[in-house]
Design a protein around this motif. Structure first.
Motif, PDB file in Angstrom:
ATOM      1  N   LYS A  17      54.522  53.103  46.472  1.00 29.24           N
ATOM      2  CA  LYS A  17      55.695  53.985  46.583  1.00 29.24           C
ATOM      3  C   LYS A  17      55.570  54.829  47.850  1.00 29.24           C
ATOM      4  CE  LYS A  17      55.013  55.467  42.302  1.00 29.24           C
ATOM      5  NZ  LYS A  17      55.129  56.221  41.044  1.00 29.24           N
ATOM      6  N   PRO A  18      56.387  54.558  48.857  1.00 29.51           N
ATOM      7  CA  PRO A  18      56.319  55.368  50.081  1.00 29.51           C
ATOM      8  C   PRO A  18      56.701  56.822  49.792  1.00 29.51           C
ATOM      9  CG  PRO A  18      57.670  53.389  50.382  1.00 29.51           C
ATOM     10  CD  PRO A  18      57.422  53.534  48.923  1.00 29.51           C
ATOM     11  N   GLN A  19      56.206  57.712  50.624  1.00 32.39           N
ATOM     12  CA  GLN A  19      56.530  59.141  50.476  1.00 32.39           C
ATOM     13  C   GLN A  19      58.020  59.369  50.702  1.00 32.39           C
ATOM     14  OE1 GLN A  19      54.547  61.970  49.809  1.00 32.39           O
ATOM     15  NE2 GLN A  19      53.009  60.482  49.191  1.00 32.39           N
ATOM     16  N   GLY A  20      58.582  60.292  49.916  1.00 33.19           N
ATOM     17  CA  GLY A  20      59.949  60.755  50.165  1.00 33.19           C
ATOM     18  C   GLY A  20      61.062  59.807  49.746  1.00 33.19           C
ATOM     19  N   ILE A  21      60.737  58.797  48.899  1.00 32.11           N
ATOM     20  CA  ILE A  21      61.815  57.888  48.464  1.00 32.11           C
ATOM     21  C   ILE A  21      62.601  58.528  47.315  1.00 32.11           C
ATOM     22  CG2 ILE A  21      60.661  55.765  49.197  1.00 32.11           C
ATOM     23  CD1 ILE A  21      59.884  55.307  46.229  1.00 32.11           C
ATOM     24  N   MET A  24      65.240  57.451  41.875  1.00 32.85           N
ATOM     25  CA  MET A  24      65.638  56.208  41.207  1.00 32.85           C
ATOM     26  C   MET A  24      64.882  55.000  41.752  1.00 32.85           C
ATOM     27  SD  MET A  24      67.504  57.151  38.820  1.00 32.85           S
ATOM     28  CE  MET A  24      67.791  55.543  38.135  1.00 32.85           C
ATOM     29  N   LYS A  25      64.606  55.010  43.064  1.00 26.09           N
ATOM     30  CA  LYS A  25      63.822  53.920  43.661  1.00 26.09           C
ATOM     31  C   LYS A  25      62.407  53.960  43.094  1.00 26.09           C
ATOM     32  CE  LYS A  25      63.015  50.829  47.130  1.00 26.09           C
ATOM     33  NZ  LYS A  25      63.105  51.001  48.565  1.00 26.09           N
ATOM     34  N   GLU A  26      61.886  55.166  42.918  1.00 18.19           N
ATOM     35  CA  GLU A  26      60.556  55.338  42.340  1.00 18.19           C
ATOM     36  C   GLU A  26      60.499  54.747  40.934  1.00 18.19           C
ATOM     37  OE1 GLU A  26      57.661  59.095  42.022  1.00 18.19           O
ATOM     38  OE2 GLU A  26      59.083  59.218  43.684  1.00 18.19           O
TER      39      GLU A  26
END
Length: 264
Positions: A17-21, A24-26
């Motif tokens: 999980k990239p930072q700052g997503i 809902m994407k998480e």
């Protein structure tokens, strides 16, 4: 080899999980990782690794995106297969199915997400010729279409008595094409002759049917704790399968027949 490669694949599957997503994407990534973390056999990417590395001498690190893509596609197909609108399964890979943990909408979106991730992985095979990778992606898309058709044929067959030829066709499109892809895709990257790819396709046809017959036998005789999924699903769903058509002994004989044809 199977144990070592399975461990390697398991270590490579988790989606970061990239930072700052967005939140809902998480959630989508968490749902995808939940399905990927189940105790799967990883037989499809293992076959690809064995063909690619042992048979064709491809660099093991170079084909990691291909291994991931195959497991992402397979996991997506299981998520859809388990939905209430299809096989309505409660457990998979020894844990609750995704739609049970969340809901059907989340499961559907996660399946779509994993398919897109798989395409992204294939497009990142940057250590190979671009034309070859493009041909591989086109081939992969065609196999995904075939799998969708196989599942549609399977669902349409509920309550119908299929002939053995019809069952073989459903089974090949639903199960066999995935095995074909696992063998043919590393062969494409290795740029082998067309005659060799034709032989791999023939092998995959018989392998896929033998695998499906074993699955049907385990649905009758298997142990839910060992299988990680419910037994008796085909009977509950009124599905025609190799056991319902041929009986236990007949199905077992047919399985060994396809095994011998594959080996030949």
């Amino acid at each position: 080899t199977v144990k070592m490669v399975r461990e390697q694949i398991n270590n490579q599957l988790k989606i970061t999980k990239p930072q700052g997503i967005p939140a809902m994407k998480e959630q989508l990534i968490e749902a995808a990782n939940y399905s990927l973390e189940g105790d799967g056999k990883r037989i499809r990417p293992i076959l690809t690794w064995v063909m690619g590395v042992n048979e064709y001498g491809l660099d093991a690190s170079a084909i990691v995106p291909l291994l991931r893509s195959l497991e992402y596609m397979h996991t997506a197909s299981l998520i859809f297969d388990d939905l209430p609108s299809q096989d309505n399964a409660s457990t998979r890979r020894g844990r609750q199915t995704l739609h049970q943990v969340h809901n059907s909408a989340t499961a559907e979106l996660t399946g779509l997400y994993l398919i897109q991730k798989a395409i992204g992985e294939q497009s990142s095979l940057d250590q190979f010729n671009a034309e070859t990778v493009l041909a591989l992606i086109q081939y992969s898309a065609q196999k995904a279409e075939d799998m969708c058709m196989g599942q549609a044929m399977d669902l349409d067959s509920k309550g119908k008595a299929l002939t053995l030829d019809q069952l073989n066709m459903v089974c090949f499109y639903k199960t066999g094409v995935a095995f074909e892809a696992c063998l043919v895709m590393p062969a494409m990257l290795a740029q082998v002759k067309e005659s060799e790819i034709a032989a791999l396709k023939k092998f995959a046809y018989h392998l896929g049917i033998a695998f499906q017959i074993k699955d049907d036998l385990l649905d009758v005789e298997g142990d839910m704790l060992l299988l990680g999924k419910p037994v008796g699903q085909d009977s509950d769903n009124n599905n025609s399968n190799f056991v319902s058509i041929l009986g236990l002994e007949g199905a077992s004989k047919e399985m060994w027949e396809h095994y011998c044809l594959a080996m030949e």
